[in-house]
Structures are given as C-alpha cells and as structure tokens.
Design an enzyme around this catalytic site. Structure first.
Site, short mmCIF file in Angstrom:
data_model
loop_
_atom_site.label_atom_id
_atom_site.label_comp_id
_atom_site.label_asym_id
_atom_site.label_seq_id
_atom_site.Cartn_x
_atom_site.Cartn_y
_atom_site.Cartn_z
N ALA A 360 23.90 -73.64 -43.57
CA ALA A 360 23.37 -72.87 -44.69
C ALA A 360 24.53 -72.56 -45.62
CB ALA A 360 22.71 -71.57 -44.21
N GLU A 362 25.78 -69.72 -48.78
CA GLU A 362 25.49 -68.38 -49.29
C GLU A 362 25.49 -68.26 -50.80
OE1 GLU A 362 30.01 -68.42 -48.33
OE2 GLU A 362 28.19 -69.17 -47.40
N GLU A 396 24.17 -65.24 -43.81
CA GLU A 396 24.23 -65.53 -45.24
C GLU A 396 24.02 -64.27 -46.08
OE1 GLU A 396 25.46 -68.33 -45.88
OE2 GLU A 396 25.16 -69.08 -43.85
#
EC number: 3.4.11.7
Length: 956
Positions: A360, A362, A396
């Site tokens: 992922a 951010e 995140e």
C-alpha cells in the site's frame, strides 16, 4: 508504504538444511545440475511451516495484467538529448539547496488505448544564488518541447539548451543569461511539456486492467515512493523539496479522476475529453503526489469531524469494501484524538489497484492499496486476512501524520516514517478490535522476527547513509520498519505511554508541514519526559545489532553484542558506540515491575537492586518489551523448563513466547546448549494460546528442516513434535469456530500437525480437498490455505492441479487467489511445478505483482526448492529487464537460497552473484544470503550431535 514482501523477513523463517556436506565438484556437473534441476527435484528440501497462520503474502484479481514482461518503449530522447556533461552541480546525487520549488501546476492526459500519456508542468521556483542552470529529476519520461523559463516579472528568458544527465536522473535546463536570486519577488516559472508510457512497470504512472462482467477494463494510477515521481513528471524529487500542487487530469468522459485533493471543477474539453481540476494542496513531498483515472464504485463513511472517508473499488467487489470503510473510520477518529491534531485535508480516499507493486502507499488524501490489503469478504476471507487489512489500513493512516504532515528530511531517516507507522498500526487496530491482543502480537510480527535479521553481520543501522536510488530503495526493509517499531515500543514503555503521547504531539505540532530528523523527535520526547532520550536511543538507531544480557546470580547483568555467528568479529564494522547500548532494563520482582537504566559506560555491568534471595526468580525483560535477549545461568533455564511443565500459566503468554525464542536463538549462537532450549518444549502438550505456539513453530522450524533428510533421526523429531501438537490440534479440530485468536491458533497448530505427518490432520485436509474438487463444497475460510496446501501435497495430480488453476482464474477475490497460488505450488510433481514456473512469464495469468510470491511458494515445496532457485538463475536477465534492479522485491528474491547448507550450494550462490555483480536494491539481501548459508554450514558441524542425542535420548 507497506512492504508486501514482509514474509521474507517476518514470521517463520524457512530453512532446509542437508545433513551431508557435498564437496565442490567440477563446473560441468554444476551446470548440468542447474539445468536438470528445473525438470526434476534432484534435492529434497523442506516444506515450510510458513503460511500456517495464513500470514502476509500477495494477491491478485481475475483481471489479466496487460503489462508486457520484457518489452520497453522505443528510445526517444525528445528535445533534451542525453549528455555526459559533468561541468555543473548536476553531477551530484543531491539537488542543490539554492533551487527550491514552491508550487506545481501539473496537467496530465492519459491515452489509455495507446498506453501513453502527455502532460505539462509549470513549476514556481525560488532561486537564492545566481545561476544559469536549473536541474530537476526525470527518468524514462521525455521532454517534448524546449522548456520555457520566465522571470518573476513574467518576462521570458531564452533557454539555450536542455539535456538529460542520466547518471543522476536529471534534466538540465540552461538559460542564455544569469538567473539572479528572486528574494522578495515572485518566483521564477519553469514550464515543461512531456510524454511517457503507461506500460512496462508498476511504478510511476501506469495502467493495469481488470474484468467486469466479462469485459476487460482499465485503470491508470501512480506509485511514486521513493524515487518514482520523476518517472511520472519532471520534478524536484527529494522529500525535503516540499511544494504545493494544483493538479488537473484530462481524461475520457468514460472515466473519473482522483487525486490528493477534492475536485475543484469538472469541465468538458470536447465530445471525448473532460478535465478534472483539483483544489490546491498543502505543501507535500513529491513521493506523496497521486492521481488515478478509473471507473470504480465507492463506499463512504464520515469521520466524527465530518471528513468523508471513501473506498474506491471495482463495482463487482463493492461489498468487500465495507469492513475497510468501518475500520478506517474507527482508526481515523482514534488517531485524530491520539495525535491531538486534525487531519490536514478535506477528504481521504482509498483505492484498490488490481496490480500493485507494494502492499500500500500512503499518498496524502488518496491512499493506494493492493487488493489483498484493503478488501475483505467475511464469507470468503480468513481471520488472518481480516487482521492484515486492518493493520495495513492503520499503517497508512498513521502516515497521514508521521510522514505526510511531518516528513523525514532525507531517506536516511526513513524510520521516522515507516518505524512509526509500523508501531502505531498496532495501537490503531487495538482500539478498533479490542480482543485481538494487538500489542502482544507486535512481538510475533515485528520484534522477534527482526531480531533474527539484526543478529547478522549483514544488517545495518536504523539511520543509515544512502546515496543512490538503489540504496534508498533497499532501506525499505525490516530494520526500518520492524526494528523501528520495536525500539519505539521499548521507548514508550520506558518513558511511559502518557509522556510518549505528549512527545509525539509536540513533535507533530513543531514540525507541521515541514521536514524533521531523528534528533528532532528525541528532543520532543526529552522535553515531555525529562529523561535522556537522545543519549539512550542514539545507541539503538546509529549502530546495527542489539545486546544479549547475561544474568549471573539473578542480579548481576553484563551486556554483549548478540550475533548468530559465534565466529564473527563483534567489533565490526566500526561503531562509535563500540556495540554497547544504553538499555532501559525492565524486570519484575514480586509482581512489581521496575526499570533500571544500564548505561554503556558501566563496562563491568550492573547489579539490580533486588531484595530477593535464594532461588527466587527475577523476570528480566517481561513480555519481551526491550529489544534485547536475556541469557540466564543453566540452572535458571532448567528451573524455567520445570516450571513451564508444572504450571506454564505462571508466566504470561508473551513471556512463554519470549523464553522459547530467546533460548533457541541463544542456542543457534552457541551461547546456550540446545538441550536447555529443547527442554522448554516439553510442556507444549499443555499449551493452548496463540502467541507461544506461533513462536514455537518459528523457533523449531530451523531444526526440523535441518534434519529432514536424516532417515534415522527425522522420524524421531517428527514424532516428538507431532505428539506435542496433537492435544491442541485435536481439541480445536477442523470446525472453523471460535474467536479471532482461536481461529489464528487453529490454523497454526493444524499446519504444524500436517507438517509433522499427523495422520488425522492429513486425512482431514485430503478429505476436504477431495470434496472441494467436486465443486459442491465451500471450504471453511480459515482452513482453506491448509486444505489447498496439504490436500494438493498429499493427493494432488494433474487433474486436481488443473482444477485449482481454473478456480484461481475464476475467483475475483484477491485473498482467495493468493491461497490458490500457494496450493498450486504445493504439488509433488516436478512436471507441474516446471509448468507453473513457465506460467510466470504470462502476465495475463500471473500478475506482475505476484511473480515473486509464486517463486517463494514453490521454494517452500520439497520438490521445488532447487527448481525455484535454478529458475531465478536461468531467468535473471529476463527478471531484471521486467522489473529493473531498483525493484526491492527482485532484490530480495535471492533470499530463497537462505536454507542452503553445503559448500557446493554456497559456491553456486557466489558464482551466480559474480556472474551478475550489479545487485541494485538487492545488495543487502545478497550479503544476507551468503552469511546465512555460511552460518548454516558451520551450524551443522557444531550442533548435529547434541541435537541428535537429545531426541534419541527421548526413546532411550
């Protein structure tokens, strides 16, 4: 950013050690073995216990990835040709201080069908010293028109030339006349037009595809950390070059656009194109810039403060975003309160990308995710998947403060972003899911796994000098993430949770929208706690490794650097602290917890101020709160083993996990006899909790693997651990019921039972697998990975393998796909494994993001260990062409060779590295592999007899 390949440095490590050393033979035989090994399983290796807890791995979706594996766009240098001119400051890796961007007006137009995009950027620049040259980052994307340069007055400055200095990834613009400092005036404007490609990689601005109702659709999105914004558009691509952004996306009317900020206006360009312009951003680093063009649906929650929190997802997967939406709201509200600072933007979006290179990212206001880390289906996903989704979402969200509002000055302080996010993710999930024991689980997922990595000579300090894009990429590893989180856990405990929170709040307020260094954080915590935080913590961040505390007479403590290799020089490489640490030692006496600060200047050690006497026991480092190991006297270890057998619940579950991990690590380092470590496992028939069992599986995997080919001893080892795990395995059974931790425990212990050959467990796995093959049974979600792995292992054939592959292609849930990928890799058939390896080059079937996952899974198979390693060697140039040497997952894939243990295998590894000396982001993993294999070879020499005698004596 979350590391999707965390399984390579967290949780159970995989080891497969042969019991017979093989002399180095001639190169001809080696070459033949290398090739033939792809077709037949010449060397039997271990099945890993990795995956028993269905831990962090990678997933995919039904959609085929269109990305071509090896082709690159044709070379087109545009109007700024490549040059080797080194007459100016652009020869340096770092940008100059006298050129500072303050605002970007960026417009991008993706041409989805052509796999290209065009764009323009108007950068407002302050110049503090006279110069004729401006230079900024650019890679792969080309400038299409001669840049335009304007003075603060608006007057145009003639541009003499522009060129690319590719060694440092710069485009250099030379003006005809000097640019004077513009202090007190408006900024200079540098306007560049550019074009780039949407295919070929998963970094920068790229396109991928998915299938909706049988139709292939496209999505284009960005991924920029750490040094890939320069691939999307020309920019000053360093974290301290913060600027504001106004972003516009010109896109087909069939699509919608997203970016960091809310939409300011949407307008029609013509019958085909629309322009979406977003509000001006807050000051942010280039790596946080994000935009996406999509046809997704959304799920929204509203925070307590009225901030819309929206999840964007493929329309057919909308129901899988509900949990993410709920957990986002809960954790978001918690962090706003904990950090004492409101989130800085008017909205927060998240989007699941069908093919995504990391776990992922951010990006401020638009967080991008791999689907496995955002989407959760309660009817199809396991409890481990649910926990993973919650943890990544929390990670995140932390970055929206630590990393986005306050950003590290330079990548050497990456841990200020990633260590903090890795720590606070546990606090966020603990708030949202209160019965998951997340603070304790930090021991399993971060503290203990990274202690193994950090006990190697090939480790590195948390704060480490980086001077190339490859070096920057390489520090996104367990040291920055997990060790960073671990020392924050220790620090919080030392100065108290309340003062730690105050210090964090003060740090964020003081450096809001700015950059900071590690010393700035220490200063904030010193002010809050009135304790010598910098003096203590510098010894943990500025040198690698950690200490083992040797305890004599239960009170006297000395420290020594802990290394797995007893032959290593503990003073190398040089450290200003001499590999001694200032240690806040936590210990318990009569259930009272105390902390004593062990100053490194006390070279003779310290004595705890304890009133206990005789055979009383002081628990040093309760719950493994400190980032160190503890070695007691042999008599004390014997006492611990006895008391575990008598009443193991006298110790907390975290302490039981800590005892076992410390003892087995100390034994590997030849600081404790293996007899004492193995004695700690005798009580396991009575163990019923997740934390100790999880750590037992990790601790004993090394021994299990080492003796797997010993026909005399391995059955004895197998029977011993089969007997130890059987009570809890039978008690929990194969009904997928219970609370969250019970489901995690069941998957772990049934996995160990299957690994150790328990007939009941294997029969259950095979029976469920056969029922699943009929297409009439839906497997319990928390048992699916076990069934796919061990059902395929025990009864898999070409028919069942093909059926599993079909199910992989049919399912749309990424988490289910990753389990099926593991099942496919578990078949005991070298022909099918060879076919599986061939499929890795078909990006329509195996996504670009999943290739290294599949290679790892195959390497866990006893039939596939050699095949996977040989495939990497034979296809290295293909992999480098497809991923580039800057890809951290490519760099880490060589660690599948860590289980090797013979001189021949070591020579093969060295030869491969010599044949391809350019390691890119994989330099540290290469060093780690070589060190580990050397240690394995020596380990066998030193420990075989002791371990053999202990197990044989059980039946003696």
């Amino acid at each position: 950013m979350i590391l999707e390949e965390r399984s390579s440095w967290e949780g159970s490590k995989r080891y497969c050690i042969k019991t017979k050393h093989v002399a180095i033979i001639c190169a001809v035989v080696v070459a033949v073995g290398l090739i033939v090994g792809l077709s037949v399983g010449l060397t039997r290796s271990c099945d890993s216990t990795e995956g028993m807890t269905q831990g962090t791995t990678q997933g995919t979706t039904q959609a085929p990835s269109h990305l071509p594996p090896v082709t690159s766009p044709p070379e087109d240098q545009g109007v700024c040709p490549a040059s080797e001119d080194e007459s100016g400051g652009w020869k340096d890796f770092r940008l100059p201080d006298f050129i500072k961007p303050v605002h970007y007006d960026l417009e991008v137009k993706p041409l989805m069908e052509q796999d290209t995009y065009t764009g323009s950027v108007d950068i407002s620049i302050n110049v503090s010293s006279s110069t004729r040259y401006l230079w900024l980052h650019l890679r792969e994307t080309r400038i299409t028109r001669l840049p335009v340069l304007r003075r603060p007055s608006g007057e145009q400055v003639q541009v003499r030339q522009c060129f690319e200095y590719k060694k440092q990834e710069y485009v250099v613009v030379e003006a005809e006349e000097e640019l004077e400092p513009n202090t007190g005036e408006g900024p200079y404007h540098l306007i560049l037009e550019f074009a780039g490609w949407l295919n070929g990689s998963l970094v920068g601005f790229y396109r991928t595809t998915y299938v909706e109702k049988g139709q292939t659709k496209s999505i284009a999105a960005t991924d920029h950390e750490p040094t890939d914004a320069r691939k999307s558009f020309p920019c000053f691509d360093e974290p301290n070059k913060k600027a504001t952004y106004t972003i516009s996306i010109v896109h087909s009317k069939e699509y919608k656009a997203l970016s960091n900020m809310p939409v300011e206006k949407e307008e029609s360009v013509d019958d085909i194109w629309s322009r979406t312009t977003f509000q001006k951003s807050v000051p942010m680093s280039t790596y946080l810039v994000c935009f996406a063009v999509h046809q997704f649906d959304s799920v929204t929650r509203i925070s307590n403060r009225g901030i819309p929190l929206t999840i964007y997802v493929q329309p057919e997967q909308k129901h899988t975003a509900e949990y993410a939406a709920n957990i986002t709201k809960s954790v978001f509200d918690y962090f706003e309160d904990y950090f004492g600072m409101s989130y800085s933007l008017p909205k927060l979006d998240k989007i699941a990308i069908p093919d995504f290179g990391t776990g992922a990212m951010e990006n401020w206001g638009l967080i991008t995710y791999r689907e496995t880390n955002l989407l959760y289906d309660p009817d199809e996903s396991a409890s481990s998947n649910k926990q993973r989704v919650a943890a990544v979402i929390a990670h995140e969200l932390v970055h929206q403060w630590f990393g986005n509002i306050v950003t590290m000055e330079w990548w050497d302080d990456l841990w200020l972003n990633e260590g903090f996010a890795s720590f606070f993710e546990y606090l966020g999930v603990a708030y949202a899911e209160k019965d998951w024991q997340m603070r304790d689980q930090m021991i399993l997922d971060d503290v203990l796994p990274v202690q193994e990595d950090d006990s190697l000579m090939s480790s590195h300090p948390i704060v480490v000098t980086v001077a190339t894009p490859d070096e920057i990429t390489s520090v996104f590893d367990g040291i920055s993430y997990s060790k960073g989180a671990s020392i924050l856990r220790m620090l919080e405990n030392w100065i108290t949770r309340e003062k730690f929170q105050i210090g964090c709040q003060n740090y964020l307020k003081k450096h809001k929208f700015e950059n900071a260094k590690t010393s700035d954080f220490w200063a904030a915590l010193e002010e809050a706690s009135n304790l010598p935080v910098k003096e203590v913590m510098d010894t943990w961040t500025n040198q690698m490794g950690y200490p083992v505390l040797n305890v004599d007479n239960m009170k006297n403590i000395t420290q020594k650097r802990f290394l797995l290799d007893p032959r290593a020089n503990a003073s190398e490489p040089h450290s200003a602290f001499g590999y001694t640490w200032n240690i806040p030692i936590k210990w318990t006496e009569d259930d009272e917890q105390r902390i004593t600060l062990y100053n490194r200047s006390e070279t003779g050690g310290i004595t705890l101020e304890s009133t206990l006497s005789g055979n009383a026991f002081l628990k040093i480092n309760p719950d493994h709160i400190g980032f160190y190991r503890v070695n007691y006297e042999v008599s004390t270890w014997e006492w611990i083993a006895t008391n575990l057998s008598v009443n193991h619940t006298d110790f907390s579950s975290a302490d039981r996990a800590s005892f076992i991990d410390d003892a087995f690590a100390l034994a590997r380092a030849q600081l404790l006899n293996y007899k004492e470590a193995l004695n700690l496992t005798k009580y396991l028939k009575e163990e019923k909790e997740y934390l100790p069992w999880h750590r037992v599986i990790s601790a004993v995997t090394y021994i299990i693997s080492m003796f797997e080919d010993d026909k005399e001893l391995y059955p004895v080892i197998e029977k011993y651990f089969r007997d130890q795990v059987k009570p809890i395995a039978d008690s929990l059974g194969w009904n997928d019921v219970g609370d969250h931790l019970t489901k995690l425990l069941r998957a772990s212990v049934l996995g160990l039972a299957c690994k150790m050959g328990d007939s009941d467990a294997l029969n259950n796995a095979s029976q469920l697998f056969q029922e699943w093959l009929t297409g009439t049974v839906s497997l319990p979600v928390n048992l699916r990975l076990l069934v796919y792995r061990y059902g395929m292992q025990n009864s898999g054939n070409e028919t069942s393998w093909n059926y599993t592959l079909e199910q992989y292609q049919k399912t749309s849930l990424a988490q289910e796909k990753e389990k099926l990928l593991y099942g496919l890799a578990s078949v005991k058939n070298v022909t099918l494994l060879s076919r599986y390896l061939d499929l890795l080059k078909d990006s329509n079937l195996i996504k670009t993001q999943d290739v290294f996952t599949v290679i790892q899974y195959i390497s866990y198979n006893s039939y596939g260990k050699t095949m996977a390693w040989n495939w990497i060697q034979l296809n290295w140039e293909y992999l480098v062409n497809r991923y580039t040497l800057n890809n951290r997952n490519l760099g880490r894939i060589v660690t599948i060779a860590e289980p090797f243990n013979t001189e021949l295998q070591l020579w093969q590894i060295k030869s491969f590295f010599e044949r391809y000396p350019e390691a890119g982001a994989g330099q540290k993993p290469r060093e780690q592999v070589l060190e580990t294999v050397k240690n394995n070879i020596e380990w066998l020499k030193q420990n075989r007899d002791t371990i053999r005698n202990w197990f044989l004596d059980l039946n003696g």
